[in-house]
Structure formats: C-alpha cells, structure tokens
Scaffold this active site. Structure first.
Site, PDB file in Angstrom:
ATOM      1  N   GLY A  25       0.047 -12.988   7.569  1.00 36.49           N
ATOM      2  CA  GLY A  25      -0.125 -13.330   6.161  1.00 36.49           C
ATOM      3  C   GLY A  25      -1.547 -13.051   5.722  1.00 36.49           C
ATOM      4  O   GLY A  25      -2.383 -13.953   5.730  1.00 36.49           O
TER       5      GLY A  25
ATOM      6  N   GLY B  52       0.822  -1.210   0.000  1.00 35.91           N
ATOM      7  CA  GLY B  52       0.000   0.000   0.000  1.00 35.91           C
ATOM      8  C   GLY B  52       0.852   1.253   0.000  1.00 35.91           C
ATOM      9  O   GLY B  52       0.553   2.236  -0.693  1.00 35.91           O
TER      10      GLY B  52
ATOM     11  N   ASP C  58       5.130 -10.099   5.671  1.00 40.50           N
ATOM     12  CA  ASP C  58       4.433 -11.214   5.014  1.00 40.50           C
ATOM     13  C   ASP C  58       5.175 -11.729   3.782  1.00 40.50           C
ATOM     14  O   ASP C  58       4.831 -12.779   3.250  1.00 40.50           O
ATOM     15  CB  ASP C  58       3.030 -10.784   4.549  1.00 40.50           C
ATOM     16  CG  ASP C  58       2.155 -10.331   5.688  1.00 40.50           C
ATOM     17  OD1 ASP C  58       2.525 -10.553   6.847  1.00 40.50           O
ATOM     18  OD2 ASP C  58       1.091  -9.734   5.416  1.00 40.50           O
TER      19      ASP C  58
END
Length: 444
Positions: A249, A176, A205
């Site tokens: 995750g 993001g 992740d």
C-alpha cells in the site's frame, strides 16, 4: 432522473463496417431479449442519493457486455496482450481469459503476448497464444508473459503496434500503466490508426479509482491473514512481545484496513492516509505501552507508505526514484522495529521485550488468484473483449456498484481510490483495535 444524468462519452472507431455478432451462432450461447447491451444501458456511478438535494449530479457509464453488432471481422483481428508493473494475483487468469474469450467467443485466431511489459513491444519477440497453451495459466502466480517497470517509449511502442499490424491492444497494469495507455491511445488516434486500446486495471493495493475494486485485492487480503496470525503467535508467545506486519500500500491502506478488520488480532493499523507520531501523549509508544500492560502483547499492521514523512532520510534517499519514477520508499517496518527497541531500552531498561517483524509482500503478490478473484478476472477479460469488438477504444472495464461498465481510460488514470478516514469503515477499524486518533491528538 434521465434528464439530469450525464453519460460519460466513450471513444469509438469510425468508418468501419458493422457486422452481426458471431455469438448468434455460438453453440454455447442462446441470445434472447436482454442478452445484448444497448447504447442506452448505463451504470450509475452512485446508488445512494439525498433526494432533498436536487442539485446532486448524476453520472453514468455505458454498461459493459456484448453488442448486437461488432465492427471487427474476427479473421482480420490481430490482438496484443501486455502485462506491466509489479506482480498481482490473477494476472495469468486475465491473460488466459482474454485468449480463450477472443478465440472461443469471437473466433479470433491471431493473439500475441508481449513479453516484459511496455519495452517488449519494441525489444522482444511476441509470443503467439492459443487456448491450449494458456489452459493452466490461471493456476500459476505471477505472469507467464513476464513484466517490468519503465521502458515506456511512446513512439517505439506505437511504431511496433503499427508495424506488426496489431488492431487490438489489451493493456494490463496499475495506475502508471494506465497513464501510459492514455498516451498510447492518444498517439494511435493522432496517427488515425484503426486500433482498439483497452486497459485492464491491475493493482494489488486497490488504489485505482472509480471501479469497486482491482483484481487480486481479495486474494491479497486473504493471504495477509497468515502473516498477521504468525505475528500474533510470536507476540503472544513472548514477554512484552510486539508483532509488526508490513503490508502493501504505497499511497492507500486498503489491504491493511481490510486485513485488520478480517483478523481481529490487530491492535493498531497504520495507513498512508492517516498520519501518526511516536513520542508524547496520545502517540504510538504510549498506546503500545498501555496495551502491553493490559494484554502482555500487541500486533501492529502498517502499510508500506505509512509514516514515510517522519522516517529520517539522507539527501540521496530524498532523490532516489524507481524505474517508474516513484520515490523509493524506506522500509517502514524495519524503521518501526528499530524505533520500538530504542524506546523500550530507554524507558524500560532491563525489562524483557521482543519485536518480530514480518514482511509478506512478495509471498502475497506472487500467489495465484483465489476463487473470487479468478471469477472476477474472467468477467473483466470478457467485458474488455466485448467492448473492443463493438468498436469502443480508450476505455477500462470494471464493476461500478456491482455492475460492469466501460470507463474512459483518462478518467481512470487520473483518479485515485484512497481510504476515506471520515468513512464509517475507518471508525470500525478504530473500534476493533481501540487505537487512538493520532491526527486529532497531534492537532490537539
């Protein structure tokens, strides 16, 4: 081969006077043949090819590293460093190495930390940084600069960059954040500002695409072992004991996968890329029941994004979003624990049964980076500095097949690194755990 290779173009600042790289006079370096990277030095995106298929595209990226000439006068550089999104092991190391690298390698003296993520550009006072201040930051977890989600106001951010005179901006964050960095780069370019923008991908992740891995990932896998070991002890010490460990995750199961392979104590690994179901033939309950009969205990590792489509939600929960605009996930571990207890009470009333649920998320992401990640963070930071000083902008630094390269920001922002469940590594997980192929069973 060279004729068939497509080299990804990198944006660069123009109309700036090139000058000799100060590394020539740096007492710690002895530039020799091969020290400086040239425009023709590239890193291939793939190293394995089928020679019988001549149509296979060959994509290459510019190799990262110092250039013989730079376009910035170090005394005129005013650099800004910002950390965005969630915590990740290694964030402070990256900040430290950016500061030390700019200062010691290139002689930059104006370096500022932007507090609290993107919103800090326009709402908080920047912190002046120097090597003495950041000396021990790599030993600390989290980010000393502080971070936050959301707060992305493009015009306010670019206005602040322009008004404060920053001409280099180093943005540390996840997917993001990288999408935000693309917008900042586009707006800076539209305004024709001579500002170098670079992203340093941060996601525990490991879901950022193209690069080999994200920093902090190896530390996270290592720390996850402690939670899995604890769950195994709890399960093994109970009659019909099950240990459930939820690992990070949202959209990818890399931590769960690698932690499972590293541990060998895990009986079932559930990830977002592979659906599963509870009831019926070939389902999770049937598998766990047999496991308990055979071994008396079981350990279940689940990524936070697994099973979200089968967890019951009310209307409000279906609409709930976090500050980054992501759907708020329900706790799959809590749901699984409750579902397991209900199943056992229904199928095996009056028989002993224990479920212990461990969620080490905040313990894992808040620790300092391990030795491997610390070294990796240093290489990422220095690669970014070399690229920006050479005039490149709108790029991300990262290893591709073990070699550091510069990748266009937009390409990284649009690419996900998901677990390929057709890959031998996932087959290896199933061979280690002996878990069923839930999707094949369900389709069958």
């Amino acid at each position: 081969m060279a004729d068939a290779t497509s080299i990804r173009d990198l944006p660069s600042l123009t109309n700036l006077h090139p000058r000799r790289n100060p590394l020539e006079e740096n007492p710690f370096f002895r530039p020799s043949d091969g020290f400086y990277v040239t425009p023709s030095d590239v890193v291939l995106s793939q190293v394995v090819y089928d020679l019988s298929d001549a149509s296979q595209p060959r994509v290459a990226y510019h190799r990262a590293g110092p250039r013989r000439e730079i376009i910035y006068e170090p005394s005129s550089v005013k650099a800004a460093i910002v950390t965005c999104g969630g915590l990740c092991p290694g964030m402070n190391t990256v900040i430290r190495e950016l500061v030390v690298g700019l200062w010691e390698l290139y002689g930059v003296r104006e370096i500022y930390g932007i507090p609290a993520g993107y919103r800090g550009f326009y709402s908080m006072e920047a912190v002046e940084l120097n090597p003495k201040l950041v000396h021990n930051w790599h030993k600390r977890g989290g980010t000393v600069l502080a971070t936050s989600r959301g707060g992305f106001d493009l015009n306010k951010i670019v206005d602040a960059i322009q008004q404060n005179g920053y001409n280099q901006v180093y943005i540390i964050g996840g997917d993001g954040t990288m999408r935000g960095a693309v917008k900042i780069f586009d707006e800076v370019s539209r305004r024709k500002l001579k500002v170098g923008i670079t992203g340093i991908p941060k996601t525990v992740d490991n879901d950022v695409g193209i690069i080999d891995r994200s920093f902090g990932f190896q530390t996270a896998v290592e720390m996850a072992q402690e939670a899995i070991s604890a769950a195994h002890v709890e399960a093994e010490s109970a009659v019909n004991g099950i240990g459930v460990v939820k690992l990070m995750g949202r959209s990818t199961g890399h931590i769960a996968l690698h932690a499972t392979l590293s541990s060998r104590d895990v009986d079932c690994c559930l990830i977002p890329e592979m659906g599963f179901y509870l009831e019926g033939k070939g389902g999770l309950f049937e598998f766990l029941e047999q496991r308990l009969k055979d071994h008396g205990h079981a350990v279940l590792v689940v990524a936070e994004g697994a099973g979200q489509e089968i967890i019951p939600r009310n209307e409000a929960q279906k609409q709930e979003r976090d500050e980054s605009g992501n759907l708020v996930f329900l706790d799959v571990g809590v749901w699984l624990k409750s579902a397991l207890k209900e199943w056992w009470e229904r199928e095996h009333p009056k028989e002993l049964f224990t479920v212990k649920y461990i969620d080490p998320t905040y313990m894992i992401r808040a620790v300092p980076a391990n030795a491997t990640d610390n070294l990796y963070c240093t290489l990422l930071a220095h690669s970014s500095i070399h690229g920006v000083m050479a005039g490149y902008t709108g790029f991300v630094s990262g290893p591709i097949n073990g070699n550091y390269a510069y990748i266009p920001l937009e390409e990284v922002a649009q690419t996900k690194n998901e677990v390929n469940t057709s890959d031998p590594k996932w087959a290896w997980v199933r061979s280690v755990t002996n878990q069923p192929d839930f999707e094949t069973n369900f389709k069958g």
